[in-house]
Design an enzyme around this catalytic site. Structure first.
Site, PDB file in Angstrom:
ATOM      1  N   LYS A  22     -78.882 -90.120 -25.534  1.00  0.00           N
ATOM      2  CA  LYS A  22     -79.886 -89.128 -25.967  1.00  0.00           C
ATOM      3  C   LYS A  22     -79.749 -87.827 -25.172  1.00  0.00           C
ATOM      4  O   LYS A  22     -79.756 -86.747 -25.731  1.00  0.00           O
ATOM      5  CB  LYS A  22     -81.284 -89.727 -25.746  1.00  0.00           C
ATOM      6  CG  LYS A  22     -82.394 -88.715 -25.858  1.00  0.00           C
ATOM      7  CD  LYS A  22     -83.751 -89.337 -25.631  1.00  0.00           C
ATOM      8  CE  LYS A  22     -84.216 -89.385 -24.197  1.00  0.00           C
ATOM      9  NZ  LYS A  22     -84.614 -88.111 -23.607  1.00  0.00           N
ATOM     10  N   ASN A  23     -79.596 -87.949 -23.849  1.00  0.00           N
ATOM     11  CA  ASN A  23     -79.585 -86.743 -23.019  1.00  0.00           C
ATOM     12  C   ASN A  23     -78.290 -85.942 -23.133  1.00  0.00           C
ATOM     13  O   ASN A  23     -78.212 -84.822 -22.642  1.00  0.00           O
ATOM     14  CB  ASN A  23     -79.867 -87.094 -21.552  1.00  0.00           C
ATOM     15  CG  ASN A  23     -81.325 -87.460 -21.347  1.00  0.00           C
ATOM     16  OD1 ASN A  23     -82.140 -87.322 -22.254  1.00  0.00           O
ATOM     17  ND2 ASN A  23     -81.646 -87.940 -20.147  1.00  0.00           N
ATOM     18  N   CYS A 116     -95.614 -82.335 -17.575  1.00  0.00           N
ATOM     19  CA  CYS A 116     -95.734 -83.571 -18.343  1.00  0.00           C
ATOM     20  C   CYS A 116     -96.149 -84.655 -17.366  1.00  0.00           C
ATOM     21  O   CYS A 116     -96.297 -84.388 -16.179  1.00  0.00           O
ATOM     22  CB  CYS A 116     -94.430 -83.908 -19.045  1.00  0.00           C
ATOM     23  SG  CYS A 116     -93.107 -84.297 -17.938  1.00  0.00           S
ATOM     24  N   ARG A 121     -92.353 -79.969 -13.518  1.00  0.00           N
ATOM     25  CA  ARG A 121     -91.150 -79.640 -14.292  1.00  0.00           C
ATOM     26  C   ARG A 121     -91.022 -78.152 -14.682  1.00  0.00           C
ATOM     27  O   ARG A 121     -91.087 -77.789 -15.856  1.00  0.00           O
ATOM     28  CB  ARG A 121     -91.057 -80.531 -15.530  1.00  0.00           C
ATOM     29  CG  ARG A 121     -91.100 -81.999 -15.166  1.00  0.00           C
ATOM     30  CD  ARG A 121     -90.733 -82.893 -16.298  1.00  0.00           C
ATOM     31  NE  ARG A 121     -89.296 -82.917 -16.556  1.00  0.00           N
ATOM     32  CZ  ARG A 121     -88.735 -83.740 -17.434  1.00  0.00           C
ATOM     33  NH1 ARG A 121     -89.455 -84.568 -18.128  1.00  0.00           N
ATOM     34  NH2 ARG A 121     -87.436 -83.724 -17.611  1.00  0.00           N
ATOM     35  N   ASP A 307     -84.171 -91.827 -13.900  1.00  0.00           N
ATOM     36  CA  ASP A 307     -84.498 -92.436 -15.199  1.00  0.00           C
ATOM     37  C   ASP A 307     -84.360 -93.958 -15.191  1.00  0.00           C
ATOM     38  O   ASP A 307     -84.664 -94.605 -16.199  1.00  0.00           O
ATOM     39  CB  ASP A 307     -83.616 -91.830 -16.308  1.00  0.00           C
ATOM     40  CG  ASP A 307     -84.061 -90.427 -16.691  1.00  0.00           C
ATOM     41  OD1 ASP A 307     -85.125 -89.993 -16.227  1.00  0.00           O
ATOM     42  OD2 ASP A 307     -83.332 -89.761 -17.461  1.00  0.00           O
ATOM     43  N   ARG A 399     -88.952 -92.651 -28.318  1.00  0.00           N
ATOM     44  CA  ARG A 399     -88.274 -91.383 -28.019  1.00  0.00           C
ATOM     45  C   ARG A 399     -86.873 -91.632 -27.480  1.00  0.00           C
ATOM     46  O   ARG A 399     -86.006 -90.776 -27.610  1.00  0.00           O
ATOM     47  CB  ARG A 399     -89.061 -90.601 -26.947  1.00  0.00           C
ATOM     48  CG  ARG A 399     -90.308 -89.914 -27.473  1.00  0.00           C
ATOM     49  CD  ARG A 399     -90.879 -89.012 -26.407  1.00  0.00           C
ATOM     50  NE  ARG A 399     -89.797 -88.371 -25.683  1.00  0.00           N
ATOM     51  CZ  ARG A 399     -89.752 -88.198 -24.365  1.00  0.00           C
ATOM     52  NH1 ARG A 399     -90.751 -88.577 -23.621  1.00  0.00           N
ATOM     53  NH2 ARG A 399     -88.710 -87.618 -23.805  1.00  0.00           N
TER      54      ARG A 399
HETATM   55  C1  UD1 Z   1     -82.887 -84.263 -17.300  1.00  0.00           C
HETATM   56  C2  UD1 Z   1     -83.094 -85.455 -18.199  1.00  0.00           C
HETATM   57  C3  UD1 Z   1     -84.195 -86.357 -17.646  1.00  0.00           C
HETATM   58  C4  UD1 Z   1     -83.909 -86.723 -16.187  1.00  0.00           C
HETATM   59  C5  UD1 Z   1     -83.642 -85.480 -15.364  1.00  0.00           C
HETATM   60  C6  UD1 Z   1     -83.208 -85.781 -13.943  1.00  0.00           C
HETATM   61  C7  UD1 Z   1     -82.521 -84.519 -20.364  1.00  0.00           C
HETATM   62  C8  UD1 Z   1     -82.973 -84.190 -21.739  1.00  0.00           C
HETATM   63  N1  UD1 Z   1     -83.460 -84.971 -19.518  1.00  0.00           N
HETATM   64  O1  UD1 Z   1     -84.097 -83.504 -17.329  1.00  0.00           O
HETATM   65  O2  UD1 Z   1     -84.242 -87.528 -18.455  1.00  0.00           O
HETATM   66  O3  UD1 Z   1     -85.015 -87.409 -15.654  1.00  0.00           O
HETATM   67  O4  UD1 Z   1     -82.589 -84.696 -15.970  1.00  0.00           O
HETATM   68  O5  UD1 Z   1     -82.052 -86.539 -13.939  1.00  0.00           O
HETATM   69  O6  UD1 Z   1     -81.358 -84.450 -20.054  1.00  0.00           O
HETATM   70  N2  UD1 Z   1     -86.342 -78.267 -11.466  1.00  0.00           N
HETATM   71  C9  UD1 Z   1     -86.811 -77.104 -10.920  1.00  0.00           C
HETATM   72  N3  UD1 Z   1     -86.597 -75.938 -11.609  1.00  0.00           N
HETATM   73  C10 UD1 Z   1     -85.936 -75.900 -12.798  1.00  0.00           C
HETATM   74  C11 UD1 Z   1     -85.441 -77.107 -13.332  1.00  0.00           C
HETATM   75  C12 UD1 Z   1     -85.668 -78.276 -12.629  1.00  0.00           C
HETATM   76  O7  UD1 Z   1     -87.409 -77.081  -9.849  1.00  0.00           O
HETATM   77  O8  UD1 Z   1     -85.768 -74.821 -13.370  1.00  0.00           O
HETATM   78  C13 UD1 Z   1     -86.564 -79.533 -10.741  1.00  0.00           C
HETATM   79  C14 UD1 Z   1     -87.314 -80.572 -11.560  1.00  0.00           C
HETATM   80  O9  UD1 Z   1     -88.717 -80.374 -11.518  1.00  0.00           O
HETATM   81  C15 UD1 Z   1     -86.859 -81.849 -10.903  1.00  0.00           C
HETATM   82  C16 UD1 Z   1     -85.404 -81.545 -10.535  1.00  0.00           C
HETATM   83  O10 UD1 Z   1     -85.302 -80.118 -10.507  1.00  0.00           O
HETATM   84  O11 UD1 Z   1     -87.587 -82.054  -9.720  1.00  0.00           O
HETATM   85  C17 UD1 Z   1     -84.369 -82.084 -11.498  1.00  0.00           C
HETATM   86  O12 UD1 Z   1     -84.754 -81.805 -12.828  1.00  0.00           O
HETATM   87  P1  UD1 Z   1     -83.702 -81.519 -13.964  1.00  0.00           P
HETATM   88  O13 UD1 Z   1     -82.369 -82.047 -13.605  1.00  0.00           O
HETATM   89  O14 UD1 Z   1     -83.790 -80.093 -14.368  1.00  0.00           O
HETATM   90  O15 UD1 Z   1     -84.314 -82.356 -15.177  1.00  0.00           O
HETATM   91  P2  UD1 Z   1     -84.095 -82.033 -16.694  1.00  0.00           P
HETATM   92  O16 UD1 Z   1     -82.774 -81.403 -16.869  1.00  0.00           O
HETATM   93  O17 UD1 Z   1     -85.300 -81.339 -17.245  1.00  0.00           O
END
Ligand code: UD1
Length: 420
Positions: A22-23, A116, A121, A307, A399
């Site tokens: 999915k990701n 969420c 996030r 995850d 989902r």
């Molecule tokens: C993706 C995955 C999700 C997984 C996560 C971490 C998808 C669709 N989702 O989410 O299932 O749990 O990676 O492996 O691929 N952060 C910031 N600023 C930002 C972006 C992120 O501070 O602009 C922080 C987040 O709050 C979190 C960390 O960085 O603490 C990692 O998050 P991130 O890797 O961005 O998660 P996603 O890509 O949203």
């Protein structure tokens, strides 16, 4: 709304086919917006998040058709750079259309995803990357607006307080492939899903090197073509079924996987006493002895994935001793703890760590699913609990897990779905 019922106590045995990731699919479907022609993505799971992305791509002006695990996307000449609140609010990952829209059209307006249940996030790293490429970012009325007459390659450090970001790396990569000149993304995420997205972009004609490492180098090109691409299999779904094998003291083989994508998980499962056997595209787990406790900390890839944290916690609830599980990616991602405790688990939270004292048995109860992976943890607990577990709000599970009751039933579990 559906609920999910698990009658615990069966040892799981057999083979289970793992679906596409999915990701990987979500950003790859969005990346197809960058192509001048049709892209066909194969091995796409039939999931609610995928339907949401398909709806979003259609609302942006792409022609999308779905057929038996393959999705065809044909961006039209009339793409609309607006991702509305209605769609983004149902799926955070909608934010990954920002990069392709900005790269292709020079502008994008996407509803801010907000928080969420697993935490705040933010998307500051995504925006930092777009600004470094020359985009002007404004936030108005709950929407991020990004605009650039032309994007220029740049050196971008993408590390945040919690390390690298998967979707920020993908988003910035998708914007940079059509920028003028060279882009360097430092502290890039190394997750297999980022590599998968980069491989798709390369198939479309992008020039990318270093994906899978912390330094990604991109040479901008003038345009990209559509491409046919098969996504990797879902390492989190595979991991969840391996834990299902472990928690029921069973013998389960996951098929159609890339075994090396889950090495951090095997390391922990082996510490519990499980026997792991890797094949070319398969991984087998056998548990014959009482489970030993393990300590773990979630980290960016190749560390232990956040995850799979909830699922491992469900496993540790019946291990013979104390496990400490520390969450370093989403410090608040413990919504499953009170629900597992309702089933007789003994888990205490101490900051961003959970201290799990193994109990002899769990007992079936009514529990509430709060997010996707927490739901999976409750199903796993239900498999080993005495009696019947009713998991409410099962739409979270839909989902991210394709045909979950069919797959579990084929392994010998007693599970079914009912309307509430
Ligand atoms: C993706 C995955 C999700 C997984 C996560 C971490 C998808 C669709 N989702 O989410 O299932 O749990 O990676 O492996 O691929 N952060 C910031 N600023 C930002 C972006 C992120 O501070 O602009 C922080 C987040 O709050 C979190 C960390 O960085 O603490 C990692 O998050 P991130 O890797 O961005 O998660 P996603 O890509 O949203």
């Amino acid at each position: 709304m559906d609920k999910f019922i698990v009658q615990g106590g069966k040892r799981l045995r057999g083979e289970v086919e793992i679906s596409g990731a999915k990701n990987s699919c979500l950003p790859i479907l969005a990346a197809a917006l960058l192509g001048e022609g049709e892209s066909v993505i194969e091995n796409v799971p039939n999931l609610r998040d995928i339907s949401t992305m398909v709806k979003l791509l259609r609302s942006l002006g792409a022609r999308v058709t779905q057929n038996n695990g393959s999705v065809s996307i044909r961006p039209t000449n009339a793409l609309v750079p607006l991702a509305p609140y209605k769609l983004v609010s149902t799926m955070r990952a909608s934010v990954c259309v920002l990069g392709p829209l900005l790269g292709r059209l020079g502008e994008a307006e996407v509803s801010l995803p907000g928080g969420c249940v697993i935490g705040a996030r933010p998307i500051d790293l995504h925006l930092k990357g777009f600004e470094a490429l020359g985009a002007k970012i404004t936030i108005e009325h709950g929407y991020v607006k990004a605009k650039a007459a032309s994007l220029r390659g740049s050196e971008i450090y993408l590390g945040g307080s919690f390390g690298s970001s998967v979707l920020a790396t993908g988003n910035v990569m998708m914007a940079a492939v059509l920028a003028k000149g060279e882009t360097l993304i430092e502290n890039a995420a190394c997750e297999p899903e980022v590599v998968d997205l980069a491989n798709f972009l390369v198939r479309m004609g992008a020039k990318i090197e270093g994906h899978g490492s912390h330094l990604i180098r991109i040479q901008g090109v003038k345009k990209l073509r559509g491409a046919r691409y098969q996504v990797i299999s879902d390492r989190i779904e595979a991991g969840t079924y391996l834990v299902a094998g472990a928690v029921t003291h069973g013998d389960v083989t996951v098929k159609n996987v890339t075994p090396e994508h889950n090495n951090a998980l095997y390391d922990k499962l082996m510490q519990t006493g499980a026997v792991i056997t890797k094949g070319k595209n398969t991984v087998r787990i056998q548990v014959k002895k009482p489970l030993k406790p393990v300590d773990l900390t979630t980290l960016p890839y190749p560390g232990f994935p956040t995850d799979l944290q909830a699922q491992l916690m469900a496993l540790m609830t019946t291990a013979s001793g104390i496990s400490v599980i520390t969450e370093k990616i989403y410090p608040d991602r413990f919504m499953h703890v009170p629900e597992l405790n309702r089933m007789g688990a003994r888990i205490f939270l101490e900051g961003s760590s959970a201290i799990v004292t193994g109990v002899k048995k769990l007992s079936g109860a009514h529990v509430m699913a709060s997010d996707l992976r927490a739901s999976a943890a409750l199903v796993l607990a239900g498999l080993v609990a005495e009696g019947r577990t009713d998991i409410h709000r099962v739409y979270h599970l839909d989902r991210g897990y394709e045909q979950v009751e069919e797959k579990l039933s084929r392994l010998g579990a007693t599970v079914w779905r009912e309307k509430e």
